[in-house]
Design an enzyme around this catalytic site. Structure first.
Site, mmCIF file in Angstrom:
data_model
loop_
_atom_site.group_PDB
_atom_site.id
_atom_site.type_symbol
_atom_site.label_atom_id
_atom_site.label_comp_id
_atom_site.label_asym_id
_atom_site.label_seq_id
_atom_site.Cartn_x
_atom_site.Cartn_y
_atom_site.Cartn_z
ATOM 1 N N GLU A 272 0.892 -1.159 0.000
ATOM 2 C CA GLU A 272 0.000 0.000 0.000
ATOM 3 C C GLU A 272 0.925 1.202 0.000
ATOM 4 O O GLU A 272 1.537 1.521 1.009
ATOM 5 C CB GLU A 272 -0.921 -0.032 1.221
ATOM 6 C CG GLU A 272 -2.105 0.919 1.092
ATOM 7 C CD GLU A 272 -1.830 2.281 1.686
ATOM 8 O OE1 GLU A 272 -1.504 3.208 0.881
ATOM 9 O OE2 GLU A 272 -1.924 2.437 2.896
ATOM 10 N N GLU B 186 4.051 12.962 -5.338
ATOM 11 C CA GLU B 186 3.504 12.920 -3.985
ATOM 12 C C GLU B 186 4.369 13.771 -3.064
ATOM 13 O O GLU B 186 5.566 13.525 -2.908
ATOM 14 C CB GLU B 186 3.444 11.482 -3.469
ATOM 15 C CG GLU B 186 2.772 11.386 -2.106
ATOM 16 C CD GLU B 186 2.705 9.969 -1.578
ATOM 17 O OE1 GLU B 186 1.669 9.611 -1.010
ATOM 18 O OE2 GLU B 186 3.690 9.224 -1.740
#
Length: 505
Positions: free
Chosen positions: A271, A404
């Site tokens: 994840e 990000e």
């Protein structure tokens, strides 16, 4: 993740924090231990810069010790082959103990990461207890299968624990992410090595003592603080680790895939990063509510959220009105002392992360228009604080709109029509989540189906519930945390065929 119930009122969180005992040793084979070579690292409070303690810095030798204990415990079968009701009772007891220690755990989480005490106390710690309780309750209700294959045979499909599981978790939600990985792995009967991020080891170390008190046998649950190359990589490379569950950056997730290929082809569940889209359609309705949700989607937890909605797409017809409302909503997130219930946002987790975010902000100033924030604040505290930052007129191909950042930095991008915004939202290497604001049900369903992400929230932001799966696609990872589907990562399916004589001998 972004809902904020009323905080439990502690008489004085700062005073309580001064009385908290901090465990700094690793936990291996049922007891606390120093690192094999005696190495330590400083655990720093990012809100003040003060050293909280010197934590054991584990190495490959410690990983070897923990893996040996985990394998021995797994093969012994006291946990892996016991009546699942035994695991159920232990995990529910662990959930009870987390709740009993909730103030201590909340303080440790806030001191370690800089997050707001109201979030630690009302979201992170109770949420972690809920996860252990959920999987504890479920573990003795997983049923095997018998397949009808005719009178001459019996085919059985059984679920078996995979063995030794490495759980490598990040620093943004330390205890919660540990629960997401460890609870289903333990409930399935595996032995676990938990490697917390070096920025945030304290609640994981406290959890280890609670797990032992709850009745989890020695060797079944181990905690190895330390740095990625020293402790994380040896877990990924170890030939006797059967599975790794990882939450963290895409860059490090790719390293674990490589470790698996170089060692025993262990399964790796990831994840990883995200660059989630928040889409405001012209028929969104209550623009004030949408603006408040957009602010929460990026400024909650200082923007240190993998699924943070850091790309805000607003239809060009409503952009001016919406941006004004967004600016108002951002005022609620003024940084302050994380132990003060009046603070709107806490500290960044470290000086390193602060520098990384500020570097992106400087890039953004050259790429777009700065609406608010854009600087470090509260420097006099010695802490790592950044003001909530919003950029407008952002090119969707800009660095701040594609990479990000993992901080309180929002890019506002306009769009003309539905097809336009779906294409822009999908034009990312990530695919973790998205939020759509519209009153048109057809549009909501149509866009939800078109967005290539793991989760979509309609007229809500980043909605997460332990009963529903959470995870991403593309370079946001694979597999799913939470819900009963999480068991699938930590269980093997075995088929057993038995021939049956059709007549008695």
């Amino acid at each position: 993740m972004t809902c904020q119930p009323s905080p439990r009122h502690h008489p004085d969180w700062a005073e309580a924090a001064r009385a908290v005992r901090i465990e700094t040793r690793a936990f291996i084979d049922g007891s606390y231990k120093e690192a094999s070579d005696g190495a330590t690292f400083d655990c720093v409070n990012p809100a003040t810069g003060a050293v909280l303690g010197r934590v054991a810095s584990c190495s490959a030798a410690d990983v070897d010790r923990a893996v040996a204990a985990a394998r021995r415990s797994f093969d012994a079968g006291d946990w892996s082959r016991c009546d699942p009701a035994v695991r159920r009772r232990a995990l529910i007891r662990l959930a009870d103990l987390i709740e009993e220690h909730r103030d201590t755990l909340a303080i440790l989480e806030t001191l370690d990461t800089g997050k707001l005490i109201r979030d630690s106390a009302t979201l992170d710690i109770p949420g972690s207890a809920d996860v252990f309780r959920f999987f504890g309750e479920a573990c003795d209700k997983l049923l095997d299968e018998a397949v009808p294959v005719g009178p001459g045979a019996l085919a059985m499909i059984t679920r078996e624990p995979v063995g030794v599981v490495g759980a490598v978790v990040p620093w943004n939600f330390p205890l919660k992410m540990a629960a997401w990985k460890c609870a289903p792995a333990l409930a399935a009967g595996n032995s676990v090595l938990l490697k917390p991020a070096e920025q945030s080891p304290l609640t994981a170390l406290h959890l280890a003592g609670l797990a032992a008190e709850a009745g989890i046998p020695p060797g079944v649950f181990n905690v190895l603080p330390g740095f990625g190359p020293d402790a994380g990589a040896p877990i990924g490379l170890h030939p006797d680790v059967d599975c790794v569950g990882f939450t963290g950056s895409t860059e490090v997730g790719k390293l674990f895939l490589g470790y698996a290929g170089r060692s025993n082809m262990k399964r790796v569940w990831l994840e990883c990063g995200g660059k989630s889209a928040f889409i405001v359609c012209p028929d969104a309705g209550d623009l004030k509510a949408a603006a408040e949700a957009a602010a929460a989607g990026i400024f909650f937890n200082q923007g240190e959220v993998c699924s943070a909605t850091s790309r805000l797409f607003v239809h060009e017809d409503i952009q001016a009105d919406f941006t004004a409302l967004l600016l108002d909503a951002a005022q609620a997130y003024a940084p302050g002392n994380p132990l003060d219930l009046a603070s709107g946002m806490g500290a960044m987790v470290s000086e390193e992360q602060t520098g990384r975010v500020l570097s992106y902000i400087e890039t953004g100033k050259a790429e777009a228009d700065l609406l608010c924030g854009g600087s470090r604040v509260l420097a006099e505290t010695g802490g790592s604080f950044i003001a909530p930052t919003i950029f407008t007129h952002v090119d969707p191909r800009a660095v701040i709109a594609t990479e990000e950042i993992f901080g309180p930095v929002l890019s506002v991008i306009s769009f003309r029509n539905e097809a336009d915004v779906v294409g822009l939202a999908n034009a990312s290497i990530y695919g973790l989540g998205a939020s759509i604001w519209t009153r048109d049900l057809d549009r909501a369903v149509r866009m939800s189906r078109a967005l290539h992400v793991g989760s979509v929230s309609v007229n809500a932001v980043d909605h997460v519930d332990l009963r529903t799966p959470f995870g991403g696609v593309k370079q946001s990872g694979n597999g799913r945390d939470l819900s009963l589907h999480a068991f699938e990562k930590y269980l093997d399916l075995k088929t057993t065929w038995i021939s049956i004589r059709e007549t008695a001998a």
